[in-house]
Structure formats: structure tokens, C-alpha cells
Design an enzyme around this catalytic site. Sequence first.
Site, short mmCIF file in Angstrom:
data_model
loop_
_atom_site.label_atom_id
_atom_site.label_comp_id
_atom_site.label_asym_id
_atom_site.label_seq_id
_atom_site.Cartn_x
_atom_site.Cartn_y
_atom_site.Cartn_z
N THR A 58 42.23 48.07 10.26
CA THR A 58 42.36 47.88 11.70
C THR A 58 41.85 46.50 12.08
O THR A 58 40.85 46.03 11.51
CB THR A 58 41.60 48.98 12.48
N HIS A 71 30.28 59.11 3.35
CA HIS A 71 29.22 59.10 2.34
C HIS A 71 29.23 60.38 1.48
O HIS A 71 28.56 60.44 0.44
CB HIS A 71 27.86 58.95 3.02
#
Length: 414
Positions: A325, A377
Site C-alpha cells: 500500500t 506475530h
Amino acid sequence: MILEMKVPSPGESIKEVEIATWLVKDGDYVEKDQAIAEVDSDKATLELPAEMSGIITLKAEEGDAVAVGAVVCLIDTDGVKPAGDAPAAAEAPKAEVKAEAPKAEAPKAAPAPTAAPAATSYAAGTPSPAARKILDEKNIAPATVSGTGKGGRITKDDAVNAVPSMGTPTGGNRGSERTKLSMLRRKVAERLVAAKNETAMLTTFNEVNMTPINLIRNEYKDAFKAKHGGLGLGYMSFFTKAVTRALELYPDVNSMMDGDYKVAYDFADISIAVSGPKGLMVPVVRNAENLSFRGIEAEIKRLALRARDGQITVDDMTGGTFTITNGGVFGSMLSTPIINPPQSGILGMHNIIERPIAVNGKVEIHPMMYVALSYDHRIIDGRESVGFLVAVKEALENPLELLMNGDAKRALEL
């Protein structure tokens, strides 16, 4: 013959669409393949073409959510197409007749006696359970809402339409407008909240010296444009190539969670976030690892034009293993992009600003860009995330060797 027009399926996973806009009116004559409506799904806005010519009867209102396969309109194929301005000409004499013979006014009836005010009901100002929940969510006191239900009870609609107090006005314009979000916008909002709530999202940052890329672009962009039919040599092709290289080095970033399993991919389908008239669109560049600079630029241009013109399809936005992006086109200096689920990583580009940096013990001015990698994560550890972003940085700061194999002309197909 009466033809029932049903909502076609935009994609396998889509069970419901919303009528965004009717492009025709009830009773209009429509031609075969004429666009009669725009329908929103949770992935794209699509046009609904007429299956036959005839007089149309609408069976759904704008804003209605309808199931795939449901009837939204009828087309009378025996209906006759109206001829030019004939109806307007026929209406003119009627107007003249009305003007010549106005009706005499009927005598006014005496006003009805005013009913005595009803006694206050125990239900007045009391919200229904559904209304109370909505008012609590809006933090609005029931005493400030006028109920329209039986006996003055506050209904769910009253609660939905209730507006929190904006304080005591002191003058000036204080207008407001309440509009319903499109199905696409609502789905984007739902996915963004889910990404924040359902992933262990972290962001790591780095900075890139854009001088090497600028030198290559300045030297070859005119020849690239002339050779490839007006195609520009932008930054996105360099970033996409750098990302696909880094994904090969750190494959965990190119994987996804599926319950108790990790799904890894040996290809790189890169989602490119673009802003369209209907909101955020994320079309996918398939197998970007196999594309040249020209191939990437051509595909991004094709998808961006389709998004801008409202012609993007569900298939164009399905899949994707990693997202890029670019908030820099709007002037963003730094941000923490949100993961595009079920993907595990997204790279954020930002604006390019000349800043002083230390180069070989000397202070020099260079065009610099901050880059950000947001990652899940649960599946990507710190070593992989930081290593991935460093690999992107290294490729962008040494594109000739790491992205072009030492031959810029060959890489750019000049």
C-alpha cells in the site's frame, strides 16, 4: 412474456448483494444488455445488464439487501418502445382544458373540535430492549429521545435515528447528514476491525535511500515509455520486484494461518491497494515473481484503470499472498498499515522527502522514504519480519545488482 431477472452470483463466497443504484425507473423501456442497476457485494460494485428488451418493473428498492438468485425486476418483453415525444404532445391539450375550466372552490368545512390531550402513558419515554441497547451503545439518555411507538414508547428506529447531543449551539452552520454505508464499505470496515482483533499485529520500520532508483528512472524512463507504448516506469515495479525477492528469502512472510496449520505458498500474488470511487480496492498481480518491470507496470496500470472506472471484478481482487500500500501518494510520511486478512504481511510505502543523512562519514542530502511492515506475530517472528524489511531496503538501494542482474537495459526490455 414476463421475464424474471434474478441476481447473478458475483463469486462463490458471495451469498448476498445490495442494490446500490437503479439506473432506470419503474416502467421505463430498456434495451437488451443495457445497464439497469449497480449492485454492491462485499468485494466489488458490479453492473446488472438487462437480459431482454422490454418494459421494466422494479421489485427491489435502492439499499435493499437481496440474496443471490432472488428476483429484483420483471421485464415485459411484449412491451412497446415509446415513440419519441408523443406522450408529451398528448399531455399539452389536457393542460389547456384544465386552464379553461377551473373548478369552483368547495365551501370550507368548519374546523373539527380539538381533541383533549391524552393522558401520559406509562410507556412514554421507555425504550424497548433493542432500543435500549442501541442507546447505551451511543451513550444517549432515553429522556432526550422522543418515542414514536404506542403510548410514546421509544422504538428501535427511534434509537437508530437518535443523534447524540453536540452541546449548546453558539451560532453558525451546524448541519449534519446521515448516509448508509455501501455493502463494500461495510465489509472493508468489518475486515479491518477483524484484522486488529484477531491477529497479533506488529509493525517494524526502516528507511530507504531512493537515489539509486531515481538515477535509473531518470536515465531510462523516456526510453521505457517510448518502447512500451506510453507505459511509465514508476516506483511500484521496483517495490514489487524487491518484495518478491524478499518473499523468496523469508517464505514465512508469504504464508497464512488456517486454524492450527500454516499454509505456505511458492508463488507471490501481490495485492496492490488502490483508491477507487467506491472506496479501497485491493486488486491482485498474479505470479508477480515471474513478471518483468514492464509486465508489472502494465498489470498495475490495467488494474488501477479498472478500479477507477468501477469495472473491477471479484476475481481481480480474490486471493493475494502479500499486500503493498502506498500512502505516500496522499502525502503520508509514516503509518502503520493494517494487515489484509488472511494474509500475514503488508508493506507500507510513504512520501519521499529530501533529508540529510550520513554517507561515508559525510552529511549528504538524499531523497528518503520511510517503509513499514505490519505482520502477524502468530506466524512471523521478529527475525523474519526485520530480515524481510532489510532485504527490501537492500534491493531498493542496490536495484541494478539485486533486481536487474547488473543490466538495466535488459531488465527494462530496451
